[in-house]
Write a protein that holds these residues in place. Structure first.
Motif, PDB file in Angstrom:
ATOM      1  N   LEU A 127      11.375 -30.167  -7.412  1.00 24.87           N
ATOM      2  CA  LEU A 127      12.127 -31.221  -6.593  1.00 24.87           C
ATOM      3  C   LEU A 127      12.561 -32.314  -7.545  1.00 24.87           C
ATOM      4  O   LEU A 127      11.707 -33.473  -7.878  1.00 24.87           O
ATOM      5  N   ASP A 165       7.677 -32.690  -9.347  1.00 27.94           N
ATOM      6  CA  ASP A 165       8.530 -33.833  -8.790  1.00 27.94           C
ATOM      7  C   ASP A 165       8.681 -34.983  -9.719  1.00 27.94           C
ATOM      8  O   ASP A 165       8.542 -35.271 -10.435  1.00 27.94           O
ATOM      9  N   MET A 166      10.124 -34.578  -9.903  1.00 27.66           N
ATOM     10  CA  MET A 166      10.703 -35.565 -10.575  1.00 27.66           C
ATOM     11  C   MET A 166      10.124 -36.807 -10.431  1.00 27.66           C
ATOM     12  O   MET A 166      10.746 -37.647 -11.127  1.00 27.66           O
ATOM     13  N   GLY A 167      10.032 -37.376  -9.202  1.00 21.87           N
ATOM     14  CA  GLY A 167       9.941 -39.450  -9.012  1.00 21.87           C
ATOM     15  C   GLY A 167      10.862 -39.681  -8.733  1.00 21.87           C
ATOM     16  O   GLY A 167      12.133 -39.012  -9.153  1.00 21.87           O
ATOM     17  N   ASP A 168      11.121 -40.657  -9.199  1.00 20.98           N
ATOM     18  CA  ASP A 168      12.148 -41.798  -8.878  1.00 20.98           C
ATOM     19  C   ASP A 168      12.716 -41.399 -10.136  1.00 20.98           C
ATOM     20  O   ASP A 168      12.284 -41.194 -11.177  1.00 20.98           O
ATOM     21  N   SER A 176      12.762 -44.449 -12.691  1.00 17.73           N
ATOM     22  CA  SER A 176      12.189 -44.320 -13.732  1.00 17.73           C
ATOM     23  C   SER A 176      12.018 -42.692 -14.978  1.00 17.73           C
ATOM     24  O   SER A 176      10.700 -42.586 -15.490  1.00 17.73           O
ATOM     25  N   SER A 177      12.898 -41.957 -13.959  1.00 18.63           N
ATOM     26  CA  SER A 177      13.239 -40.660 -15.485  1.00 18.63           C
ATOM     27  C   SER A 177      14.292 -41.067 -16.708  1.00 18.63           C
ATOM     28  O   SER A 177      14.633 -41.990 -16.763  1.00 18.63           O
TER      29      SER A 177
END
Lengths: 313, 313, 313
Positions: free
Chosen positions: B45, B71-74, B77-78
């Motif tokens: 995701l 999930d890649m997350g926000d 923070s990537s």
């Protein structure tokens, strides 16, 4: 590997490393054989610092072993922000999981965690310290392309900061690799790292210019030069430009040179390198899956064996 | 559906759409038959823009097919925040997963991603561009209530912005629906969308008033009018009030009128409509599960077939 | 337990509580028997306020029952920030899941949610209201160490705020426990809570000093005194120091005194207590898993039975 936790790359002997990489190859060859191996087990992802690829990679690796994961989420919204100690946090979380992956801004955090819990702990980066699963996937990539004997490896870019480089260099001494370090004067390997490498009798040379050594290399490991390291932006652009490679740069390289990069890259490797046979950095990132599967598999196997021994007493 | 990726609703023929919706009906009728269909597969995701319901809906759909998700997350923070290109990001992530769902603020992002990876990509919204799985679940809801033939559909609210509306209108032309567009002058369909609809020979009429057309409708699709679109707050309140419906508004509607809304709603549909037989917007949201299950199932089936062909060569 | 939802601890009779705790003991004794019990079911985690341990604990509990989870994520990035009502949000999310866990800043939120959906809702904290699964795991910890009959329990620290304490005190009246409340004058139990306890005929005494009562206690339940409650920092430090325990404090306690704390702790319990036989707060946190597994198991069983009845009609 007979360890309970993975805290540093240096805790691993050559034999330990080879055992994990052998297992990683098995995983890559026959993933289906591992798909349910740890069904019902839960891995806790405890990232006290943001991470995309390391977190996703462990998450996916766990799931491809049949495990589930629980994620601590952002530190801002955690008990940590209420003043809880790291040892309390991990002692609570061990009750929710069968193993912990930990990233933390403080050097030594993973060691502290491992001393406080009875489930396996994997260090996914502790400040300027270690990030051993990155080193293992780097070694796996080198091994799959060249083997680990009689290697000549060039490491280029920011050699001063960057735990990835220090950890890889240390591990390569186990395999008696020739190591060439290429960087601007201001981003040389720290004296302490140089000293440790010399202590092991490693073959280490430093250069300010890739050209001098490119033709000899089996592997060129490129790292990002960060703008923040330079007080002057023009100086940054000058330096970054000098340590950038493109397809033309590689004309003088051996045909089977392997180019690696821990990613993310910004400008250090031009996109036209992606199309060459040298480019192995996406393969390297993808190797995170079999290597971390092998690692988790080994640690959980050890933990179960230890439990068995205790149960028999 | 014989596609490798789902990027736009317009890539789908009437036959493709019906095949997905048939499968969605099968899923809804017998979910247990699909519960383990893709066990061991992982869906990534990748939401470069926040999303609750679309992300949760894909997450749940994947799990109801036996898949796991990562999930890649926000984005904050990537690796993206370190300057990584979208193509690098997806090329890394494809190594962690068997399919990707992507939402991104830039139009064309999903196409770019699909060109760079060898696993199926589903566009979950790219800027002002497309959001095709929303269109499919809208069509599924219409079909389950009225079939897709001889339809008269009213679309009301903000028709200027809002990819949902443009995408649905385009898809409805495949089924020769009569379409009525109801909006204030300032939020009319963009000229380019009107032009494209006329090009296909679609039956399209525009109104500033729902009353003129309500009695003819099989479906009334309401969308949110956003305060941000109005320089003047009073003007916003005046307009929003005019395009708000309640149970009384619907007294003049056909008994079997279906009221839809992509949600979230704020004030456009009064809560007393929820109690009427017309309200189908929660059902519509829930249809995200069988439709996205059908979609993922079809794409993974195609990918496996393609792998099989390659393996046979 | 014959309930559809778990909203407050007070909805549970003594028999209900014992049924859940019996099941929790079964889970703890034989987790493998529960590992696949709800395979294919999905739990939605809806945390409108940040939470680490409660969220992770429900997440892990669900997975140890074979369930999957979908997480609503941060409220900032959710539809809520677009002005959606809580009842709309949960009515959408019920379509993605077979049960909901809800934390929300407003008292009464869980009740509202339960009225709007047809899947089980578990209240994981609603403002100053209730947090019943915490109460159940507290009771489980007490029961496993002392049973629930003829208890003398001391509750110390911030008794004014803190739903944990109020909820536990109410539940303990079901078991006719002797309750001693130890706090500074400014953080006494609120009058309304005292009143409710007296109404049930409970044995309740208040103290400003632990010493007076320590020797009589079976259980000492310590809570955190928050700096924010004190206008003056010096006053805070004075008070916090007086209600802090260490190993020496416990010299006067019964040998089998159980020390509990809902965690996170900051300074209220010195680390040297961790090494004593009294310390049960990590065990207490870990009890979240079997207790929440038992709770979810019971609620899903009830929901399935209700569905079965409906299907037979």
């Amino acid at each position: 590997m007979r360890q309970d936790h993975l805290i540093t790359a240096t805790q691993l002997s050559r034999g330990d490393i080879e055992a994990v990489l052998d297992r990683a190859r098995e995983v890559a060859d026959e993933p289906a054989a591992f798909a349910d191996r740890h069904a019902g087990r839960v891995l806790a992802l405890c990232f006290f610092e943001p991470s995309t690829r390391t977190r996703m990679s462990f998450d996916s690796a766990a799931k491809r072993l049949g495990m589930d994961t629980v994620d601590m989420g952002d530190v801002d919204s955690s008990s940590v922000s209420k003043g809880e100690s790291l040892s309390d946090t991990v002692r609570v979380i061990e009750g929710y999981a069968d193993a912990l992956v930990l990233r933390h801004p403080s050097e030594g955090a993973a060691t502290l965690a491992a001393e406080n819990v009875s489930v396996p702990v994997v260090n996914a980066g502790d400040g300027a310290g270690q990030h051993p699963s990155q080193t293992l996937l780097d070694l796996h990539t080198i091994r799959e392309n060249h083997g680990l004997d009689d290697l000549t490896v060039g490491i280029m870019g920011d050699l001063k900061y960057g735990r990835t480089v220090h950890s890889l260099a240390a591990a390569l001494t186990e395999f008696d690799a020739n190591q060439h370090f290429v960087s601007p004067e201001s981003l040389r390997l720290p004296r302490s790292v140089r000293f440790d490498l010399h202590e092991t009798g490693a073959q280490v040379r430093e250069h300010t210019d890739l050209e001098a050594v490119l033709g000899e290399l089996d592997v060129l490991y490129v790292t990002r030069i960060q703008k923040e390291r330079f007080p002057d932006e023009n100086e940054y652009h000058r330096v970054a430009g000098e340590y950038r490679i493109d397809a033309e740069t590689l004309d003088d390289a051996a045909d089977d040179l392997t180019v690696m990069h821990p990613l993310p890259r910004v400008d250090e490797i031009a996109p036209d390198v992606d199309e060459t046979e040298h480019a192995r950095y996406f393969e390297q990132a993808h190797n995170g899956i079999p290597v971390r599967m092998a690692l988790l598999d080994a640690l959980l196997e050890n933990a179960e064996a230890a439990e068995g021994v205790e149960a028999d007493r």
